[in-house]
Design a protein around this motif. Structure first.
Motif, mmCIF file in Angstrom:
data_model
loop_
_atom_site.group_PDB
_atom_site.id
_atom_site.type_symbol
_atom_site.label_atom_id
_atom_site.label_comp_id
_atom_site.label_asym_id
_atom_site.label_seq_id
_atom_site.Cartn_x
_atom_site.Cartn_y
_atom_site.Cartn_z
ATOM 1 N N LYS A 48 14.791 -6.787 -4.077
ATOM 2 C CA LYS A 48 15.266 -6.920 -2.699
ATOM 3 C C LYS A 48 14.346 -7.831 -1.894
ATOM 4 N N ASP A 49 14.980 -8.777 -1.193
ATOM 5 C CA ASP A 49 14.237 -9.773 -0.437
ATOM 6 C C ASP A 49 13.395 -9.130 0.666
ATOM 7 N N TYR A 50 13.942 -8.119 1.345
ATOM 8 C CA TYR A 50 13.200 -7.509 2.449
ATOM 9 C C TYR A 50 11.944 -6.794 1.948
ATOM 10 N N VAL A 51 12.012 -6.238 0.726
ATOM 11 C CA VAL A 51 10.826 -5.596 0.146
ATOM 12 C C VAL A 51 9.770 -6.648 -0.170
ATOM 13 N N ARG A 52 10.192 -7.743 -0.772
ATOM 14 C CA ARG A 52 9.241 -8.814 -1.101
ATOM 15 C C ARG A 52 8.574 -9.360 0.162
ATOM 16 N N GLN A 53 9.381 -9.612 1.193
ATOM 17 C CA GLN A 53 8.824 -10.174 2.424
ATOM 18 C C GLN A 53 7.889 -9.195 3.120
ATOM 19 N N SER A 54 8.226 -7.920 3.076
ATOM 20 C CA SER A 54 7.374 -6.909 3.706
ATOM 21 C C SER A 54 6.007 -6.852 3.027
ATOM 22 N N PHE A 55 6.004 -6.782 1.681
ATOM 23 C CA PHE A 55 4.727 -6.735 0.959
ATOM 24 C C PHE A 55 3.963 -8.047 1.116
ATOM 25 N N GLN A 56 4.690 -9.164 1.122
ATOM 26 C CA GLN A 56 4.026 -10.465 1.278
ATOM 27 C C GLN A 56 3.288 -10.529 2.612
ATOM 28 N N THR A 57 3.937 -10.080 3.671
ATOM 29 C CA THR A 57 3.327 -10.112 5.003
ATOM 30 C C THR A 57 2.074 -9.246 5.056
ATOM 31 N N ARG A 58 2.171 -8.033 4.519
ATOM 32 C CA ARG A 58 1.007 -7.130 4.520
ATOM 33 C C ARG A 58 -0.137 -7.718 3.692
ATOM 34 N N ALA A 59 0.202 -8.183 2.480
ATOM 35 C CA ALA A 59 -0.831 -8.643 1.554
ATOM 36 C C ALA A 59 -1.500 -9.917 2.054
ATOM 37 N N ASP A 60 -0.735 -10.839 2.627
ATOM 38 C CA ASP A 60 -1.319 -12.091 3.117
ATOM 39 C C ASP A 60 -2.397 -11.826 4.167
ATOM 40 N N VAL A 61 -2.124 -10.899 5.079
ATOM 41 C CA VAL A 61 -3.092 -10.571 6.134
ATOM 42 C C VAL A 61 -4.370 -10.002 5.520
ATOM 43 N N THR A 62 -4.203 -9.119 4.525
ATOM 44 C CA THR A 62 -5.373 -8.496 3.893
ATOM 45 C C THR A 62 -6.195 -9.517 3.124
ATOM 46 N N GLY A 107 -4.936 -0.550 -2.881
ATOM 47 C CA GLY A 107 -4.300 0.114 -1.752
ATOM 48 C C GLY A 107 -4.185 -0.742 -0.503
ATOM 49 N N GLU A 108 -5.219 -1.506 -0.185
ATOM 50 C CA GLU A 108 -5.195 -2.279 1.052
ATOM 51 C C GLU A 108 -4.167 -3.404 1.029
ATOM 52 N N LEU A 109 -3.743 -3.826 -0.162
ATOM 53 C CA LEU A 109 -2.741 -4.884 -0.255
ATOM 54 C C LEU A 109 -1.341 -4.378 0.026
ATOM 55 N N ILE A 110 -1.122 -3.085 -0.149
ATOM 56 C CA ILE A 110 0.243 -2.566 -0.021
ATOM 57 C C ILE A 110 0.425 -1.626 1.170
ATOM 58 N N LYS A 111 -0.677 -1.292 1.827
ATOM 59 C CA LYS A 111 -0.572 -0.462 3.023
ATOM 60 C C LYS A 111 -0.450 -1.349 4.259
ATOM 61 N N GLU A 112 -0.164 -0.727 5.393
ATOM 62 C CA GLU A 112 0.169 -1.494 6.589
ATOM 63 C C GLU A 112 -1.038 -2.137 7.240
ATOM 64 N N GLN A 113 -2.163 -1.426 7.307
ATOM 65 C CA GLN A 113 -3.331 -1.990 7.973
ATOM 66 C C GLN A 113 -3.969 -3.055 7.102
ATOM 67 N N LYS A 114 -4.697 -4.000 7.725
ATOM 68 C CA LYS A 114 -5.256 -5.113 6.964
ATOM 69 C C LYS A 114 -6.562 -4.759 6.265
ATOM 70 N N SER A 115 -7.308 -3.783 6.773
ATOM 71 C CA SER A 115 -8.582 -3.425 6.144
ATOM 72 C C SER A 115 -9.009 -2.052 6.608
ATOM 73 N N GLY A 116 -9.753 -1.351 5.749
ATOM 74 C CA GLY A 116 -10.289 -0.064 6.133
ATOM 75 C C GLY A 116 -9.245 1.023 6.229
ATOM 76 N N ASN A 117 -8.239 0.951 5.361
ATOM 77 C CA ASN A 117 -7.185 1.959 5.406
ATOM 78 C C ASN A 117 -7.726 3.349 5.104
ATOM 79 N N PRO A 118 -7.229 4.345 5.827
ATOM 80 C CA PRO A 118 -7.559 5.715 5.423
ATOM 81 C C PRO A 118 -6.828 6.034 4.130
#
Length: 227
Positions: A48-62, A107-118
């Motif tokens: 699914k394109d929306y899944v790819r784009q969502s993970f891409q956005t999170r991972a790029d920031v991290t 974990g930090e590549l797939i979670k919402e925050q860019k760094s220091g995820n709980p």
């Protein structure tokens, strides 16, 4: 990955394993760890394109945050900032290569925050649908296994493992997710180790109270990284 060797892979008990990793070239290890973190080819596995784009956005920031602040191309020493990334990624990769467990991104590549995820640092699933939750600890001047075990026990008591399921569910089997909710799960304690023999290190680990609490779960892997 290059830049390190696995020097020990020992069964302590049927469901408890000890792995020891020795980085052979710190500068190369840092580059390889960053390359591994920055390799986002796993995103293409999703239909699914929306899944790819969502993970891409999170991972790029991290990845940008890590490259700007944690592991730079010129680095040739481990720091308090980069230490846990190195330990997490070397432990994760060694479990994939040595045990043939599943490859779930850090974990930090797939979670919402860019760094220091709980929550936990990394994850894997074994070959009998048991999810393993990994925690990495770096302390510059001593063995960090006690800190890793202590954090895992605290996170398990706080149900951080269950809270993390919504972030990692797309990388896991349905059976493994159900198993976690029903109390069937495992843990990975990854930690910095210093100049100490493997025999003495295992002896000290076995005497640790938090280690003995974690023995009650389905699987426990201890990964020592010589940094």
């Amino acid at each position: 990955m290059n830049g390190y060797t696995i020097i020990d892979n020992i069964k302590i008990e049927n469901h408890i394993r000890f792995i020891r990793i020795n980085p052979t070239n710190i500068e190369l290890t840092l580059k390889e760890v960053f390359s591994s973190l920055a390799n986002l080819s796993w995103i293409n596995d999703f239909d699914k394109d929306y899944v790819r784009q969502s993970f891409q956005t999170r991972a790029d920031v991290t990845v940008k945050y890590i490259s700007d602040n944690i592991i730079r191309s010129s680095d040739n020493t481990i720091t308090s900032d980069s230490g846990e990334y190195v330990i997490s990624e070397l432990a994760r990769k060694s479990i994939i290569s040595e045990l043939n467990y599943s490859d779930i991104p850090l974990g930090e590549l797939i979670k919402e925050q860019k760094s220091g995820n709980p929550g936990f640092d990394f994850y894997s699933e074994n070959n009998i649908n048991i999810l393993l939750f990994g925690e990495a600890k770096y302390i510059a001047d001593r063995n960090a296994y006690g800190s890793a075990f202590k954090q895992i026990v605290r996170f398990e008591n706080e149900k951080r493992d269950i809270a993390d399921l919504q972030d990692i569910d797309k990388f896991c089997s349905e059976d493994s997710l159900s198993n976690v909710v029903n109390g069937n799960k495992g843990f990975i304690a990854a930690f910095a180790s210093k100049t100490i023999t493997t025999e003495k290190l295992i002896e000290n680990i076995i005497a640790n109270a938090d280690f003995n609490s974690l023995k009650a779960f389905n699987e426990l892997i201890c990964v020592a990284v010589n940094i």
